[in-house]
Design a protein around this motif. Structure first.
Motif, short mmCIF file in Angstrom:
data_model
loop_
_atom_site.label_atom_id
_atom_site.label_comp_id
_atom_site.label_asym_id
_atom_site.label_seq_id
_atom_site.Cartn_x
_atom_site.Cartn_y
_atom_site.Cartn_z
N TYR A 1 40.29 34.18 74.28
CA TYR A 1 40.70 35.57 74.06
C TYR A 1 39.74 36.33 73.14
O TYR A 1 39.69 37.56 73.17
N LYS B 1 35.88 43.19 76.73
CA LYS B 1 36.44 44.53 76.90
C LYS B 1 35.41 45.58 76.52
O LYS B 1 35.62 46.77 76.75
N ARG C 1 43.14 38.48 63.16
CA ARG C 1 44.57 38.73 63.28
C ARG C 1 45.35 37.43 63.51
O ARG C 1 46.40 37.20 62.91
N THR C 2 44.85 36.55 64.36
CA THR C 2 45.54 35.28 64.59
C THR C 2 45.16 34.25 63.54
O THR C 2 45.99 33.42 63.17
N PRO D 1 54.13 36.20 66.52
CA PRO D 1 55.26 36.64 67.35
C PRO D 1 56.06 35.48 67.93
O PRO D 1 57.12 35.72 68.50
N ASN E 1 45.27 37.54 73.74
CA ASN E 1 45.49 37.35 72.31
C ASN E 1 46.99 37.17 72.05
O ASN E 1 47.79 38.05 72.37
N ALA F 1 48.76 37.49 69.59
CA ALA F 1 49.38 38.33 68.57
C ALA F 1 49.71 39.74 69.05
O ALA F 1 50.36 40.49 68.33
N TYR F 2 49.24 40.10 70.23
CA TYR F 2 49.46 41.47 70.68
C TYR F 2 50.26 41.51 71.97
O TYR F 2 50.14 40.63 72.81
N ASP G 1 49.49 46.57 74.46
CA ASP G 1 48.38 46.84 73.55
C ASP G 1 47.06 46.30 74.10
O ASP G 1 46.01 46.92 73.94
N GLN G 2 47.15 45.13 74.76
CA GLN G 2 45.91 44.53 75.24
C GLN G 2 45.34 45.30 76.42
O GLN G 2 44.13 45.52 76.49
N VAL G 3 46.21 45.70 77.34
CA VAL G 3 45.71 46.45 78.49
C VAL G 3 45.28 47.86 78.05
O VAL G 3 44.25 48.37 78.46
N GLU H 1 44.14 48.79 75.24
CA GLU H 1 42.87 48.75 74.53
C GLU H 1 41.69 48.84 75.51
O GLU H 1 40.72 49.56 75.28
N ALA H 2 41.83 48.09 76.61
CA ALA H 2 40.77 48.11 77.62
C ALA H 2 40.64 49.50 78.22
O ALA H 2 39.53 50.03 78.40
N TYR I 1 55.07 39.46 74.69
CA TYR I 1 53.89 38.80 74.15
C TYR I 1 53.41 37.76 75.15
O TYR I 1 54.21 37.25 75.95
#
Ligand SMILES: Nc1ncnc2c1ncn2[C@@H]1O[C@H](COP(=O)(O)OP(=O)(O)OP(=O)(O)O)[C@@H](O)[C@H]1O
Ligand code: SF4
Ligand SMILES: [Mg+2]
Lengths: 339, 379
Positions: A237, A244, A258-259, A334, B107, B109-110, B114-116, B118-119, B201
């Motif tokens: 990731y 990205k 963050r992780t 989470p 990720n 944590a998100y 949020d992940q999509v 962001e892209a 998540y």
């Protein structure tokens, strides 16, 4: 069971309930240890040449002739009703605590902020350059801080670094403050009074003791951040974040760190405990009028109720710090469900 | 093929320098991807497929990896010569990627949203932050609008990611339109209940669902080239089939160029237009699918087809290839396949090995093979 606010409040509530047996245990241990350290407190208080009758009177007044268990319960009874004893200078211990605790809290929070702002990025840099010179430099830096005894570090900072930086090394303010000390937090009080020059003065006084504490206790956090970053960095990731089109800085701090921080929070409790115990020496050397200095003075002046009170407060502080770390862990991860 | 290829990999060699020795993970790999075509890369495990996939957008960790020679020319720009800090400008909108391991590629944590999102934000920012006029354009039709070319993104002043985020805050693209686009991206990959999924998540999703989100995320940047590194290998067989069907449908829908990597000949035969076969870090055969599978011109490809349980063309009993794959640290001299090759002759073990050369045979246009005796390989 879940991740809602109510679940979290239940979790915190249950953990706070655990404080009750803990405080009982810690007061008992402190009480016993102190009675071993001072078998005859009345002799110490009244001086070696006091008359036997005066000593006997003192023993009777304070109930020191009763069995130890009874003495403990009498102490506990008073403790719970808000009478934490009276220092030799006839100031109630609770009053001193209320005055000194905010100052120590300020010091600990300030050094924690420095640790987060410096120690965590250093861990990220070390992981990014693992095996190369920035990594070694960071390692030397935090191992040095970690291996240095608190008193030595504090003295070096106060004697050699402070003149070099031109920063004050004593107390909270340069001159007695003209405003009332409402909160006993040195930066907050002038702010409340609208006295900005004193805010600056307070910050200058806060910097060196906070930085000393931070440098000496940063090691675990930096090391943990480095270790968990090294675990996270090869994962897909992180590569996906790069793919990205995000800049490396965003990839590092928004995605990888963050992780990685989830593991770092596990050592947050230890770090805060280290900061709390560090205040005893650092406050004494920097004449910071806080709980650490009060603890130091209580111990050296045979102030028994003062010492016990400090032990209790530091214990509660360590427990609350660990609770804070657990809550932060759950907030960051989470997958955690509050139980 | 008169159009310039989207990607041209020229003579690319990559080593891993480790304590145990230097591993030649890629040796002199050369091929190109014409616009809109799907190029498959097939090879056994450890032959360097992922190394190739990661080397193209500059994702290899250096060290241990080291690009020994070669170029990766993407839309006319050599990515190996690009300074590291400029690489992000090519990624995402230029080259997108779907990873092998869906467990780790989102990720934890998100939330999915949020992940999509962001892209999508990265792409919108590259399109100068102007929310696209949506009404006149069906979802994801690349044919009507040229995707941003790398030269145009690189030519623009580079803004570090932090500034990107701040600029976005200063002039927000409306949250509603962002959400709409996220939903659209999730719908594109046939997620039935996108409203629910985007609040979850990654650990709350199944492997297949995660891979769909990953594909949605990569496609939402509308890349000129999509690299899919074994996107289904880690999934259960039934889920694998679903995701493959999805990818096949998407290939027709989005019309982007794709580099599709797999160790499964059947999957490659179904998905790709062109195929490259890799062996021990080399591309040993390259050409149109029908040509490679119908008339392999390299002994290794032929053996691979015979060893494959779901081969469609070749007849005869299943045969495994005798011998074993050489270590990348100690490659044999000359043709890397010679210790196992039935056609091998003395000059096969003499350096340099056979280059990947066009066959010059009628009916084999665009078919290249790295074998001295390619013409003698029978079907
Ligand atoms: N970080 C590394 N350090 C050293 N050697 C590596 C590293 N990564 C990969 N290799 C080696 O490079 C070779 C190619 O690896 P690569 O991951 O590209 O293979 P692959 O074809 O993708 O295999 P798979 O089908 O298993 O994904 C392997 O032999 C592997 O041992
Ligand atoms: S070059 Fe020689 S060894 Fe290599 S595949 Fe061709 S015939 Fe076999
Ligand atoms: Mg791979």
């Amino acid at each position: 069971m879940g991740r809602s606010i109510t679940d979290l409040l239940w979790f915190i509530g249950k953990r706070l309930l655990l404080l009750i047996p803990l405080v009982l245990g810690v007061t008992a241990i402190a009480f016993i240890l102190i009675r071993i350290a001072y078998p005859e407190p009345c002799v110490i208080w009244l001086g070696g040449h006091a008359k036997q009758s005066a000593v006997n009177q003192c023993i009777a007044t304070f109930g020191l002739n009763k069995p130890l268990v009874v003495q403990y319960f009498l102490y506990l009874q008073q403790f719970l009703s808000g009478n934490w004893g009276i220092s030799p200078d006839s100031i109630p211990v609770l009053t001193s605590i209320a005055q000194y605790f905010p100052a120590t809290l300020e010091l600990v929070v300030a050094s924690l902020a420095l640790i987060v702002l410096i120690g965590i990025p250093l861990g990220v840099i070390a992981a990014q350059s693992s095996g190369r010179w920035p990594d070694h430099l960071v390692r030397i830096f935090y191992l040095g801080g970690w291996a240095t005894p608190t008193y030595l570090g504090a003295i070096v900072v106060a004697v050699f670094v402070a003149p070099f930086l031109g920063l004050p090394t004593s107390g909270q303010y340069s001159r007695p403050p003209p405003f009332p000390l409402v909160t006993h937090i040195s930066v907050l009080d002038p702010l409340l009074a609208g006295n900005l020059p004193y805010v600056g003065d307070a910050l200058m006084h806060l910097f060196l003791p906070a930085a000393t504490l931070a440098l000496l206790n940063m090691g675990i956090i930096t090391r943990m951040t480095r270790t968990s970053m090294l675990e996270v960095l090869p994962l897909d990731y992180v590569k996906a974040a790069r793919m990205k089109g995000l800049a490396e800085f965003v990839v590092m701090y928004k995605h990888a760190l963050r992780t990685a921080l989830i593991s770092t929070t596990t050592v947050l409790g230890i770090t805060i405990a280290g900061l709390l115990s560090g205040t005893v020496v650092v406050e004494e050397i920097f004449s910071w009028e806080g709980l650490g200095q009060f603890a130091y003075d209580s111990i050296t002046s045979s102030n028994i109720p003062g010492t016990v009170a400090c032990v209790v407060i530091f214990t509660i502080g360590a427990v609350v710090a660990n609770l804070l770390a657990d809550v932060l862990y759950g907030v960051l991860d989470p997958k955690v469900e509050w139980r | 093929m008169t159009e310039d290829p989207v990607l041209r990999v020229e003579d690319l060699s990559v080593d891993y320098v480790a304590a145990a020795g230097t591993f030649h993970a890629l040796s002199n790999v050369t091929f190109e991807i014409p616009p809109g075509r799907v190029v498959g890369i097939v090879g056994e495990t450890g032959c360097g497929k992922s190394t190739l996939a990661h080397a193209i957008p500059g994702l290899l960790p250096t060290p241990p990896a080291r690009v020994r020679s070669g170029k990766v020319v993407f839309q006319g720009i050599d990515l190996t010569a690009l300074p590291r800090w400029k690489l992000p400008t090519v990624r995402g909108t230029g080259i997108g990627m779907v990873f092998q391991e869906p467990l780790n590629s989102l990720n934890p944590a998100y939330r999915v949203f949020d992940q999509v999102a962001e892209a999508i934000r990265v792409r919108r920012f590259r399109e100068r932050g102007v929310p696209a006029a949506r009404a006149d354009r069906g979802p994801f039709d690349y044919s009507r609008r040229a995707p941003p070319s790398a030269s145009s993104t690189i030519g623009r002043p580079f803004l570090p990611g932090g500034a990107v985020e701040e600029r976005l805050k200063a002039r927000p693209m409306t949250p509603a339109s962002l959400k709409e686009e996220v939903l659209e991206a999730l719908t594109l990959v046939r997620i039935n209940d996108p409203e629910t999924i985007l609040r979850l998540y990654p650990h709350e999703l199944s492997g297949g669902m995660r891979q769909r989100v990953m594909i949605a995320q990569a496609l939402s940047e509308r890349p000129a080239l999509l690299i899919a590194d074994e996107p289904t290998s880690a999934l259960d067989v039934t889920i694998q089939a679903q995701v493959l069907t999805l990818m096949k449908e998407l290939i027709d829908e989005v019309r982007t160029s794709i580099l599709f990597i797999s160790h499964d000949l059947g999957i490659i035969a179904e998905m790709a237009d062109d195929v490259g076969v890799m062996y021990a870090g080399r591309l040993i055969e390259f050409g149109p699918v029908a040509s490679i599978f119908g008339r392999p011109r390299h002994p290794y490809t032929r053996a691979l087809l015979r060893a494959s349980p779901d081969r469609s063309k070749s007849e005869g009993p299943l045969q495994s290839i005798p011998g074993s794959v050489p270590s990348l640290a100690r490659l044999p001299a000359g043709c890397a396949f010679h210790p196992r090759c039935t056609l091998a002759r003395p000059n096969c073990s003499v350096d340099p090995g056979p280059p990947l050369a066009p066959l010059e045979l009628p009916g084999a246009e665009g078919h290249r093979s790295a074998c001295w005796y390619a013409r003698e390989v029978d079907a």
